[in-house]
Write an enzyme that holds these catalytic residues in place. Sequence first.
Site, PDB file in Angstrom:
ATOM      1  CG  ASP A  10     -17.755 -34.346  13.246  1.00  0.00           C
ATOM      2  OD1 ASP A  10     -16.914 -34.145  14.141  1.00  0.00           O
ATOM      3  OD2 ASP A  10     -17.955 -35.460  12.734  1.00  0.00           O
ATOM      4  CG  ASP A  66     -12.427 -35.148  14.078  1.00  0.00           C
ATOM      5  OD1 ASP A  66     -12.295 -36.009  14.970  1.00  0.00           O
ATOM      6  OD2 ASP A  66     -13.521 -34.881  13.544  1.00  0.00           O
TER       7      ASP A  66
END
Length: 154
Positions: free
Chosen positions: A118, A134
């Site tokens: 991330d 995401d």
Amino acid sequence: MQKKISKFSYYSVCFAFFVFFTLYCSDLIVNQLMQGFTYSNEIFSLKYVENTGAAFSILKDAREIIIIVSVVAICGIFSYIMRHISTISMKSIFFLSMLSAGIGGNLHERIALGFVRDYVQLNFVNFPVFNISDILINVSVIAIVAIILLKKNL
């Protein structure tokens, strides 16, 4: 029959494009961050985080469970498309391929690396760090919900 093949081909091409896009962009961004690149403005910052859980770090360190759920989700989406290929719209196929690819991108990283990379941190709100997969998942879910609410079906 030709229309079904065309829809399946469209799903396959969109899926492949989105998976390639998310993995390629993630590699580019993470490699730059690992070499010391930084970026920040009022809206977002780039910040590298290794996430061993799912969304919002739930099921932290439950890699096998998340892998199984991801595979089941992708298979379920694919099965839904195959069962409804005659009646499903191209718009719905597009967003379902985006959803599958977002799940698939995170699945690939979880299998290959043991975690999901991330790197996008929102600066204007307290929100977990996330990645391009995401974003694909969230945009596609919102679009699919809108399609269902406006049309009463996919």
